[in-house]
Design an enzyme around this catalytic site. Structure first.
Site, PDB file in Angstrom:
ATOM      1  N   GLY A 214       0.830  -1.213   0.000  1.00  9.27           N
ATOM      2  CA  GLY A 214       0.000   0.000   0.000  1.00  9.27           C
ATOM      3  C   GLY A 214       0.854   1.248   0.000  1.00  9.27           C
ATOM      4  O   GLY A 214       2.048   1.196  -0.305  1.00  9.27           O
ATOM      5  N   ASN A 215       0.235   2.391   0.311  1.00  2.62           N
ATOM      6  CA  ASN A 215       0.991   3.647   0.397  1.00  2.62           C
ATOM      7  C   ASN A 215       0.375   4.543   1.463  1.00  2.62           C
ATOM      8  O   ASN A 215      -0.575   4.152   2.146  1.00  2.62           O
ATOM      9  CB  ASN A 215       1.037   4.330  -0.974  1.00  2.62           C
ATOM     10  CG  ASN A 215      -0.347   4.654  -1.481  1.00  2.62           C
ATOM     11  OD1 ASN A 215      -1.077   5.427  -0.893  1.00  2.62           O
ATOM     12  ND2 ASN A 215      -0.728   4.010  -2.591  1.00  2.62           N
ATOM     13  N   ARG A 216       0.908   5.758   1.593  1.00  2.00           N
ATOM     14  CA  ARG A 216       0.553   6.620   2.725  1.00  2.00           C
ATOM     15  C   ARG A 216      -0.682   7.495   2.499  1.00  2.00           C
ATOM     16  O   ARG A 216      -0.961   8.377   3.306  1.00  2.00           O
ATOM     17  CB  ARG A 216       1.732   7.548   3.039  1.00  2.00           C
ATOM     18  CG  ARG A 216       2.976   6.840   3.470  1.00  2.00           C
ATOM     19  CD  ARG A 216       4.114   7.849   3.624  1.00  2.00           C
ATOM     20  NE  ARG A 216       5.396   7.182   3.716  1.00  2.00           N
ATOM     21  CZ  ARG A 216       5.885   6.663   4.838  1.00  2.00           C
ATOM     22  NH1 ARG A 216       5.206   6.740   5.950  1.00  2.00           N
ATOM     23  NH2 ARG A 216       7.058   6.066   4.826  1.00  2.00           N
ATOM     24  N   SER A 217      -1.420   7.303   1.429  1.00  2.00           N
ATOM     25  CA  SER A 217      -2.561   8.195   1.169  1.00  2.00           C
ATOM     26  C   SER A 217      -3.636   8.038   2.249  1.00  2.00           C
ATOM     27  O   SER A 217      -4.064   6.930   2.559  1.00  2.00           O
ATOM     28  CB  SER A 217      -3.161   7.910  -0.205  1.00  2.00           C
ATOM     29  OG  SER A 217      -4.325   8.681  -0.384  1.00  2.00           O
ATOM     30  N   ALA A 281      -4.376   7.287  -4.929  1.00  2.00           N
ATOM     31  CA  ALA A 281      -3.019   6.800  -5.167  1.00  2.00           C
ATOM     32  C   ALA A 281      -3.084   5.275  -5.350  1.00  2.00           C
ATOM     33  O   ALA A 281      -2.791   4.518  -4.425  1.00  2.00           O
ATOM     34  CB  ALA A 281      -2.128   7.171  -3.988  1.00  2.00           C
TER      35      ALA A 281
END
Ligand code: PMT
Length: 407
Positions: A214-217, A281
């Protein structure tokens, strides 16, 4: 540099009618929140409401006189002015008795009198015991009022003043404020009648049943755009990855986890949309072979190799969707990379943010963006709240729509 933070209700007049319910004390918070959102708030009360909260409370919170006595000559004049000035008339709390009098066009107090004297949209937030709400008499009155165009927010399920639980609680203040913003937008916003699709948050691509790529969004950027579009009258579909944000009032939210799910949801949502704003994102890659069971730590010191395969590019894959807006999240070469993405994703414009800069990008309440247009122009905007960035994007969407951009 100062952060431009336009308020959603600045320049708007909200008339607030308060009737005699134990939840009238919550109307004080509502008056305060409406004022904080930029509105001029003018309160009218029934005599019964003053048994629960004094007019002085509202006068102090709004900085405006409060009208209660319909037989005081000056006040009687005042109600006509309040009714005329109002962009919306919200009655919170609205008792069963108030709904009955509204349904029958009675004007026995300042609240019902104002309701009859205004041409502004009327929003009621009922609050009463669940048996009173469910009573056929109340339900008939609600139907009559709905058919007449009166809007309702709540009531909510929960604990009631009687100690019982059921349907009858006053809607939460953020919901009522959201409903006010939506109604004003629908009445006078430049995007009224438009369908705007917004994507938000990051995707989670499973590695195994407990882990993901995943990512930090956080979804803050997309949710702010969605609220700004609702406030300007649009019907908004918000397709979001997993985030910890409440659904803003009046917005149709579709929750997804992966790029594959986001693609399907956006294909459906954009079938009839006027614009797609792709602030999500989505992960560029996903694990090729997600494990059906939790991956175990191996006993040797060797590395764990995970094969990643490319995900589809959602915005590039979507057929049309009207005005097409993308984002570019970069940590270097902002202009070069953003300009490359414009034609590759068939965008009308791209909103580029340096996600390594302070106050910009992931998780912040502000953002500093540069907008690159398909005709080669670019506009560097100052640091703003994400809501203000949303408004700036929608200004450009509205311009393209007014020039006849089509689905
Ligand atoms: O959610 P917040 O915490 O508020 O953070 C906001 C944000 C930083 C996520 C937001 O401002 C932002 O920059 N969103 C775009 C993130 C991104 O994926 O950028 P990108 O440069 O990798 O992608 C370019 C464009 O293609 C984006 O519009 C993206 O949504 C889209 N894309 C990307 C990958 C993919 N598989 N499909 C896509 O459609």
């Amino acid at each position: 540099m100062e952060t431009p933070s336009p308020l959603p209700l600045s320049g708007k007049h909200v008339a607030l009618g308060v009737t005699g319910s134990i939840s009238a004390f919550k109307a004080a918070d509502l008056a305060s929140k409406l004022r904080q959102a930029g509105a001029t708030v003018e309160v009218v009360m029934t005599p019964a409401a003053t048994q629960f909260v004094t007019p002085l409370t509202f006068q102090s919170l709004t900085g405006r006189p409060v009208v209660v006595d319909m037989f005081a000559a000056a006040e009687a004049e005042a109600h006509v002015e309040v009714a005329r000035r109002a962009d919306v008339f919200v009655i919170a709390p609205a008792t069963a008795d108030c709904l009955a009098r509204l349904a029958h066009g009675m004007t026995s107090d300042m609240v019902t009198l104002t309701a009859l004297a205004t041409t502004a949209p009327i929003l009621t937030a009922p609050a009463m015991d669940n048996q009173m709400w469910e009573h056929p008499a109340t339900q008939e009155n609600v139907t009559t009022l709905r058919n007449r165009g009166v809007e309702f927010v709540g009531p909510m399920e929960g604990r009631l003043a009687s100690g019982r639980s059921g349907l009858g609680r006053l809607a939460e203040v953020p919901q009522v404020v959201g409903a006010v913003r939506m109604l004003i937008g629908q009445r006078s916003g430049d995007l009224a009648g438009r369908h705007i699709v917004v994507s938000a948050g990051g995707t989670q691509e499973p590695l195994d049943p407990v882990r993901y790529v995943g990512n930090r969004s956080t979804g803050k950027m997309g949710f702010a755009i969605a609220e700004a579009a609702r406030d300007r009258g649009a019907h908004v579909t918000l397709v979001t990855g997993p985030v910890a944000l409440e659904t803003p009032y009046g917005i149709h939210r579709v929750d997804v986890n992966t790029v594959a799910e986001m693609l399907v949801a956006l294909e459906q949502a954009t079938a009839d949309s006027d614009a797609i704003i792709m602030s999500a994102a989505p992960a560029d890659y996903r694990p090729a072979n997600p494990s059906a069971h939790k991956l175990k730590k191996s006993s040797d010191e060797g590395a764990l190799d995970i094969e990643l395969v490319k995900n589809p590019d959602i915005i590039a894959t979507l057929p049309a969707g009207g005005v097409r807006v993308g984002f570019a999240a970069e940590t270097r070469n902002l202009e070069e990379y953003a300009r490359q993405k414009l034609p590759a994703k068939r965008l009308d414009f791209i909103v580029a943010n340096d996600v390594s800069a302070a106050g910009s990008g992931f998780g912040t309440d502000t953002n500093q963006v540069t907008i690159f247009h398909s005709d080669g122009r670019h506009e560097e905007l100052p640091m703003m709240t994400k809501y203000a960035v949303g408004l700036a994007i929608l200004d450009r969407v509205a311009t393209r729509l007014s020039r006849g951009a089509s689905r």
